[in-house]
Enzyme design. Structure first.
Site, short mmCIF file in Angstrom:
data_model
loop_
_atom_site.label_atom_id
_atom_site.label_comp_id
_atom_site.label_asym_id
_atom_site.label_seq_id
_atom_site.Cartn_x
_atom_site.Cartn_y
_atom_site.Cartn_z
CG ASN A 1 -2.19 -0.80 0.97
OD1 ASN A 1 -3.10 -0.35 0.28
ND2 ASN A 1 -2.23 -2.00 1.52
CB ILE B 1 -1.53 5.93 16.81
CG1 ILE B 1 -1.37 5.19 15.48
CG2 ILE B 1 -0.97 7.34 16.71
CD1 ILE B 1 0.08 4.94 15.05
CG ASN C 1 -5.49 1.79 10.19
OD1 ASN C 1 -4.45 1.41 9.61
ND2 ASN C 1 -6.29 0.94 10.82
CG HIS D 1 -9.56 -3.14 9.74
ND1 HIS D 1 -8.59 -3.60 10.61
CD2 HIS D 1 -10.52 -4.09 9.71
CE1 HIS D 1 -8.97 -4.77 11.09
NE2 HIS D 1 -10.14 -5.09 10.56
CG ASP E 1 -8.86 -1.95 13.73
OD1 ASP E 1 -8.03 -1.32 13.06
OD2 ASP E 1 -8.68 -3.13 14.07
CD GLU F 1 -5.83 -3.32 2.06
OE1 GLU F 1 -4.69 -3.66 1.68
OE2 GLU F 1 -6.24 -3.52 3.20
C1 GRF Z 1 -3.37 -4.34 4.46
O1 GRF Z 1 -4.26 -5.40 4.27
C2 GRF Z 1 -3.97 -3.31 5.39
O2 GRF Z 1 -5.34 -3.20 5.27
C3 GRF Z 1 -3.63 -3.85 6.73
O3 GRF Z 1 -2.35 -4.40 6.57
C4 GRF Z 1 -2.14 -4.79 5.22
C5 GRF Z 1 -0.90 -4.17 4.72
O4 GRF Z 1 -0.55 -4.66 3.47
N1 GRF Z 1 -3.81 -2.87 7.74
P1 GRF Z 1 0.72 -4.10 2.70
O5 GRF Z 1 1.90 -4.21 3.66
O6 GRF Z 1 0.44 -2.68 2.34
O7 GRF Z 1 0.88 -4.98 1.51
#
Ligand code: GRF
Length: 187
Positions: free
Chosen positions: A15, A89, A103, A105, A146, A175
């Site tokens: 991400n 955090i 964040n 989730h 969360d 995501e």
């Molecule tokens: C994602 O699924 C995010 O929603 C969660 O942790 C994962 C991180 O994935 N909080 P990456 O490290 O960005 O591939």
């Protein structure tokens, strides 16, 4: 003045990389800093390739807050995006960046969230519950896991034959599609 955003990540960092690519060349958003609590996390390799400095803080340093705040101040950071960051955090950090920490989730909160619900565990729990759908939740960060106000959710269907890994792959696609767009929209 561009908004300067730090990304916090504990793991692979797909991400983080996706967000940085999405905003490359943007005059409004900059991503000058990546912070982790895991020295061996793959996100550091990605940061190297992206030519973004990345730093690791131990849990103790992180909850001390001061060293983290100093670094954020040094890099003139205005906002924080959590992308697979597993530590809570601290309140002081939240107070320092009001409505400027978000964040993502990998499920539809308020279900399948809270302490210990991260990574593969979330998708396994979703599968075991026999849910017909899952998705992503992007939310502001408060003192509880969360729990902050929800900004955005996107959904995808689950079939009975989907494994937890297949569910995770679907969620990752969501995501990558939506996290950058939401950042762009809210800030
Ligand atoms: C994602 O699924 C995010 O929603 C969660 O942790 C994962 C991180 O994935 N909080 P990456 O490290 O960005 O591939």
């Amino acid at each position: 003045m561009p908004l300067r955003i730090a990304i916090f990540a504990s793991g692979s960092g797909s991400n983080a990389e996706n967000i940085v690519h999405y905003f490359s060349g943007s005059s409004e958003f900059q991503f000058p800093l990546i912070i982790s609590n895991q020295p061996n996390a793959y996100v550091h390799k990605r940061a190297e390739t992206l030519k973004i400095p990345s730093f690791t803080f131990t849990k103790e340093q992180f909850f001390d807050v001061k060293p983290v705040l100093e670094l954020l101040t040094e890099y003139n950071i205005d906002a924080i995006v959590l992308a697979g960051f597993l530590l809570k955090i601290p309140t002081l950090l939240i107070q320092h960046f009001p409505d400027k920490i978000i964040n993502i989730h990998p499920a539809l909160l308020p279900k399948f969230g809270g302490k210990g619900m991260y990574g593969a565990r979330v998708h396994q729990a979703v599968k075991e519950a026999g849910e017909p759908e899952t998705g992503i939740t992007i939310h502001y960060v408060n003192e509880n896991y969360d729990d902050g106000n929800i900004i955005f959710q996107a959904r995808c269907p689950i079939s009975a034959t989907d494994t937890a890994e297949m569910i995770a792959a679907k969620v990752h696609l969501l995501e990558h599609e939506y996290y950058p767009q939401v950042i762009e929209k809210i800030w």
